[in-house]
Structure formats: structure tokens, C-alpha cells
Design a protein around this motif. Structure first.
Motif, PDB file in Angstrom:
ATOM      1  N   SER A 155     -16.943  -4.811   2.525  1.00  0.00           N
ATOM      2  CA  SER A 155     -15.966  -3.839   3.038  1.00  0.00           C
ATOM      3  C   SER A 155     -16.623  -2.861   4.004  1.00  0.00           C
ATOM      4  N   LEU A 156     -17.827  -2.428   3.658  1.00  0.00           N
ATOM      5  CA  LEU A 156     -18.538  -1.510   4.553  1.00  0.00           C
ATOM      6  C   LEU A 156     -18.864  -2.191   5.862  1.00  0.00           C
ATOM      7  N   ARG A 157     -19.431  -3.408   5.787  1.00  0.00           N
ATOM      8  CA  ARG A 157     -19.935  -4.072   6.985  1.00  0.00           C
ATOM      9  C   ARG A 157     -18.821  -4.610   7.883  1.00  0.00           C
ATOM     10  N   SER A 158     -17.634  -4.728   7.371  1.00  0.00           N
ATOM     11  CA  SER A 158     -16.513  -5.163   8.209  1.00  0.00           C
ATOM     12  C   SER A 158     -15.832  -3.993   8.906  1.00  0.00           C
ATOM     13  N   GLY A 159     -16.244  -2.764   8.546  1.00  0.00           N
ATOM     14  CA  GLY A 159     -15.587  -1.592   9.109  1.00  0.00           C
ATOM     15  C   GLY A 159     -14.207  -1.360   8.516  1.00  0.00           C
ATOM     16  N   ALA A 160     -13.930  -1.995   7.384  1.00  0.00           N
ATOM     17  CA  ALA A 160     -12.586  -1.916   6.796  1.00  0.00           C
ATOM     18  C   ALA A 160     -12.321  -0.583   6.115  1.00  0.00           C
ATOM     19  N   VAL A 161     -13.384   0.132   5.741  1.00  0.00           N
ATOM     20  CA  VAL A 161     -13.201   1.394   5.016  1.00  0.00           C
ATOM     21  C   VAL A 161     -14.083   2.482   5.626  1.00  0.00           C
ATOM     22  N   ASP A 162     -13.686   3.722   5.387  1.00  0.00           N
ATOM     23  CA  ASP A 162     -14.481   4.866   5.806  1.00  0.00           C
ATOM     24  C   ASP A 162     -15.763   4.880   4.965  1.00  0.00           C
ATOM     25  N   PRO A 163     -16.943   4.816   5.592  1.00  0.00           N
ATOM     26  CA  PRO A 163     -18.195   4.729   4.825  1.00  0.00           C
ATOM     27  C   PRO A 163     -18.411   5.887   3.866  1.00  0.00           C
ATOM     28  N   GLU A 164     -17.962   7.077   4.228  1.00  0.00           N
ATOM     29  CA  GLU A 164     -18.185   8.222   3.354  1.00  0.00           C
ATOM     30  C   GLU A 164     -17.414   8.094   2.038  1.00  0.00           C
ATOM     31  N   LYS A 165     -16.324   7.346   2.043  1.00  0.00           N
ATOM     32  CA  LYS A 165     -15.534   7.156   0.823  1.00  0.00           C
ATOM     33  C   LYS A 165     -16.145   6.097  -0.085  1.00  0.00           C
ATOM     34  N   ILE A 166     -16.761   5.074   0.528  1.00  0.00           N
ATOM     35  CA  ILE A 166     -17.247   3.948  -0.277  1.00  0.00           C
ATOM     36  C   ILE A 166     -18.698   4.117  -0.725  1.00  0.00           C
ATOM     37  N   ILE A 167     -19.520   4.783   0.061  1.00  0.00           N
ATOM     38  CA  ILE A 167     -20.946   4.861  -0.241  1.00  0.00           C
ATOM     39  C   ILE A 167     -21.215   5.623  -1.539  1.00  0.00           C
ATOM     40  N   ALA A 168     -20.473   6.693  -1.770  1.00  0.00           N
ATOM     41  CA  ALA A 168     -20.689   7.453  -3.006  1.00  0.00           C
ATOM     42  C   ALA A 168     -20.429   6.590  -4.239  1.00  0.00           C
ATOM     43  N   LYS A 169     -19.361   5.816  -4.217  1.00  0.00           N
ATOM     44  CA  LYS A 169     -19.050   4.930  -5.344  1.00  0.00           C
ATOM     45  C   LYS A 169     -20.110   3.838  -5.480  1.00  0.00           C
TER      46      LYS A 169
END
Length: 508
Positions: free
Chosen positions: A465-479
């Protein structure tokens, strides 16, 4: 008298052993082969009829071509003259590689040589004892190889200071950027010579988005992997040594501002509609096929001099390359394409003789790379080849199986449309590549293998999800970081630091 009697018996026994050749069953062993090899060293060739016939099995990832048997027979004739050996070429489809080769290893199937790489199970297989140590074999039967590869290439191929596979002599590092559809480059008069940064690429992508409704600006999220490889010497679990670092210390890229900013950019690219709809699953091959079909403009690639010309030949549609980062060399690049001798080989010495020829003998290498002259290619000059009349990329019966996997590519013929100075450009490319401070370091995952398995599952959950640009990185990285910590990340980090420190001591 008793001593004299024993002496006579020993002399008679030695004489009988000499007459029988001290054979051990029907299997050629290294010392036996080596003794016979010494007889022919004065000629500079391995040819010696006293060597027992032996079939060398070469296992590598590729689609079996129509004329595989024909090329195999021609190579066998040549190898019989050189080292009294024949060859079995054993290509295995990429999609089936893991399953089929794992079965070969588990079942102790005899074979001699197998393709391997840092990204293709090399460290894992070494830890399991799948490949033989090669230094002594190379010293005896591969004497041409060290001078051809050079000290740095061999250093980068070692694990724990020992050599278990030999790398292809090719580009020593990765270039980074894109292959573009040349028709669209020409149509919009894009200045590809001026491209140096991601910002330069963005204007091109937007032009395609605005003016070519049936064309996807960029296919595959592979570019994110390429960007990471251009900026970090990755170890494991997002622990990496930043490019240009003067300190042998791993950082957590999930906490690195440069990493986070890049993925914010990828999120914006996705929002702009520049990526393909299958971004989570598409790969570089799909991107190239879409370019061929006129449905895509760009696909990210690790680059080398003349990569666009090579792909033009194999694809049948003209592409041009642009470089967005200078070349960089890590241990993974040194180990990017290798051949290892299996522990199940019945004659490791003969396998090393074959490897020595792959590095030193252009005739053998070009048979493996391109097939048979007059059937699969015609010579245009001493170094240039082309398709025979009536043959093209779509109708060829022995497409290159992946010359980058074998021997010394500086001995490989060039195609008619390639730069005649390609190998000189490779030399310059290798000289300008920046080397990681950790070149030669390979992490042993065994002490933390259970944690690594858990972390790999976390990576699957968040990485795509991160590498496809599908989500805002700041939202996913913490999880991602939270779950990774629960999976044992801290223990892995300590082990990485420990092994880096131990390796640093060996470099003093």
C-alpha cells in the motif's frame, strides 16, 4: 626380512593403484580431475581425452526456447573438445522457480550449477549449505576468473568471508530511472538528455495524462523499489545504511525524513492518476508489454549503459532510457547475478572448469547467450550480430536466456542497433558508481529467523500500500512501526548492529 617383505608388498600395491588410476567408482572427484588437468596446462586449454566424460547440469530461470536442444548439442560438442564434458541446460520458468528448485534441493537431486543472487535466496541457501566453497576450486581450476572479475567484485560476493558463488562480470552497481516509449518522446519533443530528477519526470507524466487518454503515464510500483535501492543500502526490515554515509550504522527508513517525503510524493503521483490501475500487482514485464501495445508511456527500471537498446531488441518496440540517479554499488549489486556449484555436484572440479570457460572463452559464452551462428544470428562484424533474414524478435527460436546471468558479459556480442562502445561505457559506468561503505557485508538472518518471518508478514500487510502510493504515508507508517515492534523488530535491530560491528573489525 619382515620389513623387507612389507616394503615389496607396498611397492607392488602402489604399482597396481597407478595402473588402475585409483578410481573411486564411476565418479570423477576433484583430485582425480586435477591430476589430469595438470597434463594439459601447457596448452592453455583444459582439453584432455584422459578426463572421464561428464555431463554438467546448468539450472537457471528462463522459458525453455524452441531450439534449446540444438544449442545444447552444439555447446556439448565444443565442451567435449575442451574439458571432455557435455552440458544439460535446464531452464525453469520464473513463476515455478521457487517450488521446483526447492524440491531439487530438498530431494538432494544431483546437479552442478544453479543461478542465484542476493535477491534470489543466495544468503539463505548458503546458510543451509547448498553451495560449495569456491576459493580452493577457483585456485585450481578457475585460474582466469580472479583477473577477469577483479578484487572488488569478488569481495562483494563473499558471505562471512567465504565465496560460495561467482558473479557475472557486468555492470558493478545499479543505475536508476525509466524506459520510455520513444514514439511519445518524439511526438512531444521531450528532452530526455536534460532529465536528472523526479521533478523533471513529473512534467512529462502530466503531458501524457492530459493528451493521451488511452495511455498510462507510468506502470508498476517497481519505481519505489528502485528509488530505495538508489538511496539506501538495505539490510533487512527497513534497516539500511543511507547512501553517502561515512558511518557504518543502520538507520530505520520508516523514521527517515527523506524516505517519508519520497512516499508523500508517490501518494501525490497516485492522486494525479499517473499510475496504472493494477499498481498493487503489476510488474516491469507488464509495463513493457503495455508500452508495446501503445497503452503505457514509462516503466521504471534499474539501468545500465545500453539497457534501452537491449529492451528494444527483445521487445520489438523502440524505447529510450532516462537516468534519475547516479549508479550505486551495494553487496546486493555485487551478488545480483551469480552461479553457485551445488553440494550435490558429482564433479565440482569440472563445474569450475566450465565456469572458467564462461569467463574466458567468448565462443562458449556467445553460444549460451545467442545460440548458433547462421541459425539464430548472423555476424555483421567481429563484435556485432543481427537476426538472420526473415527472423525477428517475435519469430526467433533461441531468444537470449538472460546473458546477464552468465560469465563475462564483456565477451558477449552486441546487436546491430547497439552502441559499439557499449562495453567501454560499462567500464566507465562501473568506475563512476559510488560504493556503499558496507560493500561486502551480508546479514545472517539465522539468529533472528523467527522474528524475520513475523516482520515479513507485517511488511506484506503495509508495504504494498505504501509503495503503490495508495495511502498517505504518515497514516500507515505509525501503524506499521507498532506492529513491527510487536513482531520482534528491536531484537533484529540489535542483531544487525552486532553483525555490522563484527564485520567492521574484519575490514581493519
Amino acid at each position: 626380512m619382515k620389513k623387507a617383505h612389507h616394503l615389496v608388498l607396498m611397492i607392488m600395491l602402489c604399482g597396481m593403484m597407478a595402473l588402475t588410476g585409483c578410481s573411486k567408482g564411476g565418479t570423477e572427484n576433484a583430485s582425480d580431475t586435477g591430476g589430469k588437468q595438470a597434463q594439459s596446462e601447457e596448452t592453455g586449454q583444459n582439453s584432455d581425452s584422459s578426463l572421464k566424460p561428464y555431463k554438467i547440469t546448468l539450472v537457471y530461470p528462463a522459458t525453455a526456447p524452441k531450439d534449446l536442444q540444438l544449442v545444447q548439442e552444439e555447446m556439448s560438442k565444443y565442451l567435449t573438445e575442451k574439458i571432455n564434458a557435455t552440458i544439460e541446460l535446464k531452464p525453469i520458468e520464473w513463476a515455478s522457480w521457487d517450488d521446483k528448485t526447492n524440491l531439487m534441493k530438498i530431494s538432494n537431486e544431483p546437479f552442478d550449477l544453479m543461478f542465484t543472487a542476493s535477491w534470489f535466496s543466495y544468503p539463505k541457501d548458503v546458510a543451509k549449505g547448498q553451495y560449495l566453497e569456491l576459493d580452493d576450486l577457483m585456485a585450481q581450476y578457475g585460474k582466469d576468473i580472479p583477473g577477469i572479475l577483479g578484487e572488488e567484485f569478488i569481495k562483494g560476493s563473499r558471505i562471512g568471508g567465504k565465496l560460495y558463488a561467482l558473479p557475472t562480470k557486468k555492470e558493478f552497481g545499479q543505475g536508476f530511472g525509466f524506459l520510455l516509449d520513444k514514439k511519445l518522446v518524439d511526438k512531444y519533443k521531450f528532452d530526455t538528455n536534460g532529465i536528472k530528477t523526479l521533478e523533471d519526470m513529473e512534467a512529462m507524466f502530466q503531458t501524457i495524462k492530459d493528451n493521451e487518454p488511452g495511455v498510462t503515464p507510468i506502470v508498476s510500483s517497481k519505481f519505489t523499489n528502485i528509488w530505495e535501492a538508489a538511496n539506501y543500502d538495505g539490510i533487512v526490515a527497513n534497516l539500511s545504511i543511507p547512501r553517502g554515509s561515512k558511518e557504518l550504522k543502520a538507520v530505520d527508513t520508516l523514521e527517515d525524513p527523506k524516505f517519508i517525503e519520497f512516499y508523500k510524493r508517490m501518494f501525490q503521483w497516485n492522486q494525479n492518476g499517473w499510475f496504472d490501475k493494477d499498481i498493487l500487482t503489476s510488474d516491469a514485464d507488464q509495463g513493457m508489454n503495455m508500452i508495446k501495445a501503445g497503452k503505457a508511456f514509462a516503466v521504471a527500471q534499474s539501468l545500465k549503459p545500453g539497457k534501452d537498446k537491449e529492451m528494444t531488441v527483445s521487445l520489438g518496440v523502440e524505447v529510450v532510457q532516462v537516468e534519475t540517479a547516479e549508479p550505486f554499488t551495494t553487496t546486493g549489486d555485487a551478488q545480483g547475478a551469480m552461479l553457485g556449484i551445488s553440494r550435490t555436484s558429482k564433479d565440482p572440479a569440472r563445474a569450475m572448469m566450465f565456469l572458467n570457460l564462461l569467463y574466458s572463452d567468448p565462443k562458449l559464452l556467445n553460444m549460451l547467450d545467442w545460440g548458433i551462428e547462421g541459425i539464430h544470428y548472423v555476424k555483421k562484424s567481429d563484435i556485432k550480430i543481427d537476426f538472420p533474414e526473415g527472423v525477428n524478435a517475435d519469430t526467433q527460436t533461441y531468444p537470449n536466456p538472460g546473458g546477464w546471468m552468465f560469465g563475462n558479459q564483456f565477451n558477449s556480442y552486441l546487436w546491430a542497433n547497439e552502441d559499439p562502445n557499449k562495453w567501454e561505457e560499462f567500464k566507465k559506468f562501473n568506475e563512476r558508481a559510488e560504493h556503499s561503505i558496507a560493500l561486502g557485508f551480508a546479514f545472517n538472518q539465522e539468529p533472528v529467523k523467527s522474528e524475520m518471518a513475523s516482520i515479513a508478514n507485517v511488511e506484506k500487510e503495509f508495504g504494498a500500500s505504501l509503495r503503490s502510493g495508495a495511502v498517505d504515508p504518515e497514516k500507515i507508517i505509525a501503524k506499521w512501526k507498532e506492529k513491527r515492534k510487536s513482531a520482534g523488530f528491536d531484537k533484529v535491530k540489535v542483531e544487525v548492529e552486532k553483525q555490522l560491528a563484527a564485520w567492521a573489525e574484519t575490514q581493519k
